[in-house]
Design an enzyme around this catalytic site. Sequence first.
Site, PDB file in Angstrom:
ATOM      1  N   GLY A  76       0.795  -1.220   0.000  1.00 25.34           N
ATOM      2  CA  GLY A  76       0.000   0.000   0.000  1.00 25.34           C
ATOM      3  C   GLY A  76       0.828   1.271   0.000  1.00 25.34           C
ATOM      4  CE  LYS A 129       4.722  -3.652  -4.308  1.00 22.84           C
ATOM      5  NZ  LYS A 129       4.421  -4.913  -4.904  1.00 22.84           N
ATOM      6  CD  GLU A 154       3.252  -3.144  -9.182  1.00 19.21           C
ATOM      7  OE1 GLU A 154       2.831  -2.573 -10.207  1.00 19.21           O
ATOM      8  OE2 GLU A 154       2.678  -3.076  -8.084  1.00 19.21           O
ATOM      9  CE  LYS A 199      14.405   4.508  14.561  1.00 23.45           C
ATOM     10  NZ  LYS A 199      15.555   5.153  15.278  1.00 23.45           N
ATOM     11  CE  LYS A 242      18.073  -1.648  13.116  1.00 25.11           C
ATOM     12  NZ  LYS A 242      19.542  -1.727  13.000  1.00 25.11           N
ATOM     13  CB  THR A 277      14.745   0.537   4.423  1.00 28.87           C
ATOM     14  OG1 THR A 277      13.519   1.247   4.345  1.00 28.87           O
ATOM     15  CG2 THR A 277      15.436   0.542   3.076  1.00 28.87           C
ATOM     16  CB  CYS A 311     -21.970  -0.212 -17.050  1.00 28.17           C
ATOM     17  SG  CYS A 311     -22.111  -1.911 -17.607  1.00 28.17           S
ATOM     18  CG  HIS A 321     -17.297  -0.162 -17.455  1.00 28.17           C
ATOM     19  ND1 HIS A 321     -17.825   0.334 -16.289  1.00 28.17           N
ATOM     20  CD2 HIS A 321     -17.877  -1.362 -17.654  1.00 28.17           C
ATOM     21  CE1 HIS A 321     -18.676  -0.548 -15.783  1.00 28.17           C
ATOM     22  NE2 HIS A 321     -18.734  -1.583 -16.601  1.00 28.17           N
ATOM     23  CD  GLU A 362     -15.713   3.263 -15.905  1.00 31.46           C
ATOM     24  OE1 GLU A 362     -16.279   3.828 -16.865  1.00 31.46           O
ATOM     25  OE2 GLU A 362     -16.280   2.415 -15.176  1.00 31.46           O
TER      26      GLU A 362
HETATM   27  N1  GLN Z   1     -25.416  -5.497 -13.723  1.00 29.74           N
HETATM   28  C1  GLN Z   1     -25.398  -4.999 -15.064  1.00 29.74           C
HETATM   29  C2  GLN Z   1     -25.108  -6.093 -16.060  1.00 29.74           C
HETATM   30  O1  GLN Z   1     -24.565  -7.105 -15.713  1.00 29.74           O
HETATM   31  C3  GLN Z   1     -24.411  -3.855 -15.218  1.00 29.74           C
HETATM   32  C4  GLN Z   1     -22.980  -4.254 -15.030  1.00 29.74           C
HETATM   33  C5  GLN Z   1     -22.070  -3.091 -14.815  1.00 29.74           C
HETATM   34  O2  GLN Z   1     -22.517  -1.994 -14.478  1.00 29.74           O
HETATM   35  N2  GLN Z   1     -20.791  -3.290 -14.997  1.00 29.74           N
HETATM   36  O3  GLN Z   1     -25.408  -5.969 -17.219  1.00 29.74           O
END
Ligand code: GLN
Length: 575
Positions: free
Chosen positions: A17, A20, A142, A189, A191, A193, A389, A552, A554
């Site tokens: 955490g 890395k 990694e 400290k 140590k 490391t 989604c 998605h 993102e």
């Molecule tokens: N539950 C929804 C599906 O399976 C949406 C999935 C999600 O939002 N990634 O289609």
Amino acid sequence: MVSMTKFIVVAGGVMSGVGKGVTTASIARILREYGYTVTAIKIDPYINYDAGTLRPTEHGEVWVTDDGGEIDQDLGNYERFLNVDIPKKNNITTGQVYKTIIDKERKGKYLGETVQFIPHVPNEIKRRLNEAGKNHDIAIVEIGGTIGDYENIPYLFAMKSMERELGKDNIAYVLITYLPIPSHIEEMKTKPTQQAIRLLGENGIFPDFIICRAKKVLDSVRKKKIETYANIPSTHVISEPDIETVYSIPLDLEKEQFGLKILKELNLKPKKAPNWNKWKKLVTRIEKPKNSVKIAIVGKYIDIGDYNLADSYVSINQSLMHAGSALNVGVNIHWLDAKKFENNNNEINNLKNYKGIIIPGGFGSSGVEGKIKAINFARLNNIPYLGLCYGLQLAVVEYARNVCNMKNANTAEINEKTKFPVIDILPAQKKLMEKSAYGGTMRLGAYAAVLKKNSKVLKLYQETARLREDAEKIRKLKKDKSQAFRLGILDKSKNIVLERHRHRYEVNPKFIDKLEQKGLVFSGYHLRKDHTKLMEFVELPKHSYFIATQSHPEFKSRLGNAAPLFYGFVRACSK
Ligand code: GLN
């Protein structure tokens, strides 16, 4: 001839955490700035085959690759820093290694040999590393977990064996440690490391560099101490103090000329002088934006707790940051529990205090009615809305119920018996579900979507140059037969984009006409080879910003290359 790939191995000491993943991504970014082609590989020493079945509330978000891999979120860091698409083969788990070996053994491929930990396990690890690293000058590996974990041993052994094969000039080791400052003595400290260095030494590996994570900058006294006690030159002890944004890590490491030092270790010379101007500008805008907006992400957060929340939605966080830095706007995210809107009728009015609302991806019934209420509120009050989604599926449900008069319309995920299953599972998938073959029922990875002319969505993909970039990728994808299904049927349209998916349910084709007649615009679709049309985007033309996608986006947002729908959303929020 393609030259040999050189490897940099990044391992963690002291504790997990400490960043890395972002440090690995930063090293990759630095070396690319010197003119090298770089990729990054993540080793997850768990026995799960991939991250698809891991609980996101415990393990953070599941990252999805173009080629449909469900992977640890660190691969997302690599993509965000490098602005490249990284395939699923760049994630190696112990489950994959052993499965390959056992499958081979069952097929009799070892011709009677005794299959053993050494050499078969390290050999399979090395095969995978070489496969992922090929066609790159440098591959950064990694190793997940912390030195001293039992699970790491096969990988450290494999790296040592790789060193013998490649020669020490072609492999460098970086140990990332943490230097605590106990509050009662207020002294940093070294140590732990020193002990981490010794533990690594037990595996025959001596770090070429120590990156020291700490609350503060490491002083020369501490560096000297590490030099004396661990025999690492103090110039190779690099300080990485806590920072405001992870994107300043490459800049910080470069203050100590880390790039040149590590190139030298690999016997390489810079191919070009780095130019960090654009990157610096983006970082400054994240740290000190001109304006800021407050937005709400409405989800189900009961069992998560604040601490893990940001981790479970790391890509959405990052996408908002990327869009914000492009627009010089700071985005303050507030996580609201959808359930609150279900039990209290006045609660929903609090959404007035936000400049925009996002409904992220999700599964199951928890908080669904609250989310639908929030969407309804955004639609009626002209508050910018971005649905991701599940956020598209529930926007369609909301529209069906409240505009198209389809009483109790729902997604079949929640109510299979509804008269109006506006979101449903496709017949072909149903058969798989009956056999409980859940793995096969998910739509995973990048799929092509044809965008509607004159739509807001198309305009955003044009403005942000993604349309052009994706055209290039589609040309490449056409050559890859094994991935051709991702494109589906591509009529003559030039307006095609690629976004990643992770879902089971789809907009039910039976209801599309009805929804369209009442003003919901489907602004993009994927046309499968069997001619099924899958809806990918919806929008409301008259609204300030009401856009949702089955994908998605993102997962495709990077610093300096913000995802179009996030860019449009943040811009609308700041108007
Ligand atoms: N539950 C929804 C599906 O399976 C949406 C999935 C999600 O939002 N990634 O289609």
